[in-house]
Design a protein around this motif. Structure first.
Motif, PDB file in Angstrom:
ATOM      1  N   PRO A 185     -26.327  77.873  99.209  1.00  0.00           N
ATOM      2  CA  PRO A 185     -27.789  77.825  99.045  1.00  0.00           C
ATOM      3  C   PRO A 185     -28.212  77.264  97.687  1.00  0.00           C
ATOM      4  O   PRO A 185     -27.447  77.328  96.718  1.00  0.00           O
ATOM      5  N   ARG A 186     -29.418  76.713  97.653  1.00  0.00           N
ATOM      6  CA  ARG A 186     -30.001  76.210  96.401  1.00  0.00           C
ATOM      7  C   ARG A 186     -31.340  76.900  96.191  1.00  0.00           C
ATOM      8  O   ARG A 186     -32.049  77.171  97.148  1.00  0.00           O
ATOM      9  N   MET A 187     -31.648  77.145  94.940  1.00  0.00           N
ATOM     10  CA  MET A 187     -32.881  77.860  94.616  1.00  0.00           C
ATOM     11  C   MET A 187     -33.432  77.284  93.331  1.00  0.00           C
ATOM     12  O   MET A 187     -32.661  76.959  92.425  1.00  0.00           O
ATOM     13  N   SER A 188     -34.752  77.142  93.259  1.00  0.00           N
ATOM     14  CA  SER A 188     -35.310  76.620  92.003  1.00  0.00           C
ATOM     15  C   SER A 188     -35.278  77.725  90.944  1.00  0.00           C
ATOM     16  O   SER A 188     -35.280  78.923  91.278  1.00  0.00           O
ATOM     17  N   TYR A 189     -35.278  77.293  89.715  1.00  0.00           N
ATOM     18  CA  TYR A 189     -35.321  78.236  88.589  1.00  0.00           C
ATOM     19  C   TYR A 189     -36.529  79.163  88.729  1.00  0.00           C
ATOM     20  O   TYR A 189     -36.437  80.372  88.546  1.00  0.00           O
ATOM     21  N   LYS A 190     -37.664  78.542  89.122  1.00  0.00           N
ATOM     22  CA  LYS A 190     -38.904  79.308  89.251  1.00  0.00           C
ATOM     23  C   LYS A 190     -38.748  80.427  90.284  1.00  0.00           C
ATOM     24  O   LYS A 190     -39.080  81.580  90.020  1.00  0.00           O
ATOM     25  N   GLU A 191     -38.195  80.059  91.432  1.00  0.00           N
ATOM     26  CA  GLU A 191     -38.024  81.055  92.496  1.00  0.00           C
ATOM     27  C   GLU A 191     -37.067  82.171  92.044  1.00  0.00           C
ATOM     28  O   GLU A 191     -37.311  83.351  92.286  1.00  0.00           O
ATOM     29  N   ALA A 192     -35.981  81.772  91.370  1.00  0.00           N
ATOM     30  CA  ALA A 192     -35.001  82.769  90.909  1.00  0.00           C
ATOM     31  C   ALA A 192     -35.664  83.757  89.955  1.00  0.00           C
ATOM     32  O   ALA A 192     -35.482  84.976  90.070  1.00  0.00           O
ATOM     33  N   MET A 193     -36.464  83.220  89.028  1.00  0.00           N
ATOM     34  CA  MET A 193     -37.103  84.097  88.040  1.00  0.00           C
ATOM     35  C   MET A 193     -38.138  84.996  88.716  1.00  0.00           C
ATOM     36  O   MET A 193     -38.245  86.181  88.411  1.00  0.00           O
ATOM     37  N   GLU A 194     -38.896  84.412  89.660  1.00  0.00           N
ATOM     38  CA  GLU A 194     -39.932  85.207  90.322  1.00  0.00           C
ATOM     39  C   GLU A 194     -39.326  86.300  91.202  1.00  0.00           C
ATOM     40  O   GLU A 194     -39.766  87.434  91.203  1.00  0.00           O
ATOM     41  N   LYS A 195     -38.285  85.925  91.943  1.00  0.00           N
ATOM     42  CA  LYS A 195     -37.727  86.878  92.916  1.00  0.00           C
ATOM     43  C   LYS A 195     -36.733  87.845  92.287  1.00  0.00           C
ATOM     44  O   LYS A 195     -36.656  89.004  92.673  1.00  0.00           O
ATOM     45  N   TYR A 196     -35.930  87.337  91.345  1.00  0.00           N
ATOM     46  CA  TYR A 196     -34.819  88.158  90.827  1.00  0.00           C
ATOM     47  C   TYR A 196     -34.913  88.450  89.337  1.00  0.00           C
ATOM     48  O   TYR A 196     -34.088  89.152  88.788  1.00  0.00           O
ATOM     49  N   ASN A 197     -35.867  87.783  88.679  1.00  0.00           N
ATOM     50  CA  ASN A 197     -36.036  87.966  87.241  1.00  0.00           C
ATOM     51  C   ASN A 197     -34.787  87.577  86.448  1.00  0.00           C
ATOM     52  O   ASN A 197     -34.510  88.125  85.384  1.00  0.00           O
ATOM     53  N   THR A 198     -33.990  86.683  86.984  1.00  0.00           N
ATOM     54  CA  THR A 198     -32.819  86.167  86.273  1.00  0.00           C
ATOM     55  C   THR A 198     -32.530  84.772  86.822  1.00  0.00           C
ATOM     56  O   THR A 198     -32.879  84.469  87.963  1.00  0.00           O
ATOM     57  N   ASP A 199     -31.878  83.937  85.995  1.00  0.00           N
ATOM     58  CA  ASP A 199     -31.525  82.599  86.509  1.00  0.00           C
ATOM     59  C   ASP A 199     -30.103  82.593  87.067  1.00  0.00           C
ATOM     60  O   ASP A 199     -29.551  81.544  87.367  1.00  0.00           O
ATOM     61  N   LYS A 200     -29.504  83.785  87.197  1.00  0.00           N
ATOM     62  CA  LYS A 200     -28.202  83.858  87.874  1.00  0.00           C
ATOM     63  C   LYS A 200     -28.162  85.045  88.839  1.00  0.00           C
ATOM     64  O   LYS A 200     -27.386  85.994  88.640  1.00  0.00           O
ATOM     65  N   PRO A 201     -28.999  84.987  89.862  1.00  0.00           N
ATOM     66  CA  PRO A 201     -29.060  86.132  90.780  1.00  0.00           C
ATOM     67  C   PRO A 201     -27.778  86.341  91.571  1.00  0.00           C
ATOM     68  O   PRO A 201     -27.082  85.382  91.895  1.00  0.00           O
ATOM     69  N   ASP A 202     -27.524  87.604  91.832  1.00  0.00           N
ATOM     70  CA  ASP A 202     -26.385  87.964  92.678  1.00  0.00           C
ATOM     71  C   ASP A 202     -26.942  88.125  94.090  1.00  0.00           C
ATOM     72  O   ASP A 202     -27.644  89.096  94.377  1.00  0.00           O
ATOM     73  N   ILE A 203     -26.659  87.171  94.972  1.00  0.00           N
ATOM     74  CA  ILE A 203     -27.274  87.213  96.303  1.00  0.00           C
ATOM     75  C   ILE A 203     -26.297  87.712  97.375  1.00  0.00           C
ATOM     76  O   ILE A 203     -26.478  87.451  98.556  1.00  0.00           O
ATOM     77  N   ARG A 204     -25.230  88.428  96.942  1.00  0.00           N
ATOM     78  CA  ARG A 204     -24.323  88.986  97.945  1.00  0.00           C
ATOM     79  C   ARG A 204     -25.064  89.948  98.877  1.00  0.00           C
ATOM     80  O   ARG A 204     -25.970  90.654  98.427  1.00  0.00           O
ATOM     81  N   SER A 205     -24.630  90.019 100.142  1.00  0.00           N
ATOM     82  CA  SER A 205     -25.259  90.959 101.078  1.00  0.00           C
ATOM     83  C   SER A 205     -24.812  92.369 100.747  1.00  0.00           C
ATOM     84  O   SER A 205     -25.551  93.324 100.900  1.00  0.00           O
ATOM     85  N   ASP A 206     -23.562  92.501 100.300  1.00  0.00           N
ATOM     86  CA  ASP A 206     -23.021  93.830 100.053  1.00  0.00           C
ATOM     87  C   ASP A 206     -22.182  93.784  98.779  1.00  0.00           C
ATOM     88  O   ASP A 206     -21.072  93.288  98.771  1.00  0.00           O
ATOM     89  N   ARG A 207     -22.734  94.319  97.706  1.00  0.00           N
ATOM     90  CA  ARG A 207     -22.038  94.205  96.415  1.00  0.00           C
ATOM     91  C   ARG A 207     -20.814  95.098  96.316  1.00  0.00           C
ATOM     92  O   ARG A 207     -20.036  94.994  95.383  1.00  0.00           O
ATOM     93  N   ASN A 208     -20.659  96.012  97.255  1.00  0.00           N
ATOM     94  CA  ASN A 208     -19.467  96.865  97.214  1.00  0.00           C
ATOM     95  C   ASN A 208     -18.272  96.201  97.876  1.00  0.00           C
ATOM     96  O   ASN A 208     -17.162  96.714  97.840  1.00  0.00           O
TER      97      ASN A 208
END
Ligand code: ASP
Length: 475
Positions: free
Chosen positions: A275-298
């Motif tokens: 997937p690709r995401m704009s910097y703006k979207e990452a900051m708005e949605k995740y408040n970071t420019d390196k979001p962890d988008i795993r479904s299950d972090r465990n």
């Protein structure tokens, strides 16, 4: 002739010669059992009391002694097999034993994964720590990752070129390590924060597709996922664009994981893409420019790659009261493509709203870690000059620092761009390790020390004198 332990599997009833370390010793009644270890595995040696001389020698053996043996490979008695090791059905009746070297009792245990041992003592005895299975595996897998990358890129017509380690400083946003120049009093080389300018110069030189597995040096405060020196896959292409670079990176990393780590589950889009995401979207949605988008972090085997695109070109540095490049000054401002003559347009925009200018910059993220970044570069020397000036550099300083690049860009520079993913973080994540020190042979502590060698250390008066350096002792 010596063979490896794993090779005894096809050698039943044959005499073999092995060399390695005493991994463990067990005495059962009159019999002595030794687990012998080499780089390929472990096998069981048996010493019988009737072979008196060898038996007595074997009696002396302790953990980590280095030995050579000659013996005959046979089946273990029924019920004595060890399915946990590859040679678990076999054992060797030793006919000849030579003690090559003895070992003192090790200061750290090496028969566990080692997480329970203090890291300071592991680092001090790193050459012993590295004997443990987990670290042997990490370093061997690291080489497989690097080899895969080399083969993949060579196949795509890239060529690997070495660039200098001691040279002039290149701004990548960190502090330089400096090396005094003995032959030029008062002058210094800098260790490369990255080969950025050299790879761009290789594009001027007409190589078109360059890569390098290269060490980079940044004098930063080290953290869990940082080291003063680290390894990058550095890559640059001519006549390219962002799409081509991201596609190439995607193909490389997906192929690599599928070939070397087939059990990993990679999270992809419905179309099977990263997937690709704009910097703006990452900051708005995740408040970071390196979001962890795993479904299950465990789930340790899930990998969620992500490209972040459309970064801003500049950010305001309050302390320095100036606009600085978010990536580095060589990145091309976005509005300029495809025409590159728009210096005037750049200044108009910069004067109006510097924060609104986007960049041809992209970051590569994996499970919430930034594992790489890159950009399309400004190849028009006037625009490059304008960007340097916009960042608050005086024309004279620009000429002094980057004159060679601006000069080179006068002679038919092709449009170019690249990316530089880190190797250490990638291997750390692939190996499910908590920090990059677990995948580096000789790492440093958080404050940049090597606990084994004692670096950094003082040097002699004579050395300082030669370098025209005086230590003032002032802090
Ligand atoms: N030199 C950059 C870095 O090390 C990467 C690039 O722009 O290619 O982050």
């Amino acid at each position: 002739m010596r063979i490896l332990i794993k090779e005894i599997i096809n050698k039943e009833n044959q005499e073999v010669e092995l060399k390695g370390w005493v991994d463990a010793r067990r005495d059962h009644g009159k019999l002595i059992f030794i687990d012998l270890r080499d780089r390929s595995g472990i096998c069981q040696l048996v010493f019988l009391p009737k072979e008196k001389e060898i038996y007595e020698l074997a009696n002396k053996l302790r953990s980590e002694w280095v030995v050579k043996i000659i013996g005959v490979v046979g089946q273990r008695p029924k019920g004595m097999e060890n399915p946990a090791i590859e040679t678990g059905n076999l054992e060797i009746q030793v006919e000849n034993l030579e003690i090559i070297n003895q070992s003192e009792t090790l200061p750290i245990g090496i028969d566990t994964d080692g997480y329970e041992i203090g890291e300071d003592v592991r680092m001090k005895y790193r050459y012993l720590d590295l004997r443990r299975k987990r670290l042997q595996k990490n370093l061997r897998n690291r080489v497989k990752v690097i080899k895969f990358i080399r083969d993949f890129l060579a196949e795509k017509d890239f060529i690997e070129i070495e660039t200098p380690i001691i040279n002039k400083s290149t701004p990548e946003g960190a502090r330089d390590y400096l090396v005094p120049a003995r032959l030029h009093s008062g002058k210094f080389y800098a260790l490369p924060q990255s080969p950025q300018q050299f790879k761009q110069l290789l594009m001027v030189a007409g190589f078109e597709k360059y890569f390098q597995i290269v060490r980079c040096f940044r004098d930063e405060d080290t953290r869990g996922d940082r080291q003063p020196e680290f390894t990058q896959l550095d890559l640059e292409m001519s006549f390219t664009d962002q799409e081509e670079i991201l596609n190439l990176t995607e193909e490389l990393y997906l192929n690599l994981v599928r070939a070397l780590y087939p059990d990993k589950k990679i999270k992809l889009t419905e179309e099977g893409r990263i997937p690709r995401m704009s910097y703006k979207e990452a900051m708005e949605k995740y408040n970071t420019d390196k979001p962890d988008i795993r479904s299950d972090r465990n789930n340790p085997d899930e990998l969620a790659f992500l490209f972040i695109v459309d970064f801003p070109m500049f950010e305001w540095k309050e302390a320095e009261k100036r606009w600085d490049a978010v990536h580095h000054p060589f990145t091309m401002p976005k509005f300029v493509m495809p025409k590159t003559e728009s210096v005037e347009e750049f200044w108009n925009l910069f004067k109006k709203d510097p924060a609104s200018i986007l960049a041809h910059q992209y970051d590569f993220v994996l499970n919430g870690y930034e594992i790489g970044g890159g950009s399309i570069r400004t190849h028009n020397p006037e625009l490059l000059m304008a960007v340097f000036e916009a960042m608050g550099n005086k024309p004279e300083a620009i000429k002094e620092q980057f004159g060679h690049l601006l000069e080179a860009f006068k002679y038919g520079v092709p449009p170019h761009g690249g990316i530089a993913p880190g190797i250490d973080r990638l291997v750390m994540l692939l190996e499910n390790e908590p920090n990059i020190r677990e995948v580096i042979a000789f790492p440093k502590t958080g404050d940049g020390r090597d606990l084994m060698t004692g670096a950094p250390s003082e040097v002699s008066e004579a050395q300082l004198k030669e370098l025209h350096i005086k230590i003032t002792g002032e802090k």
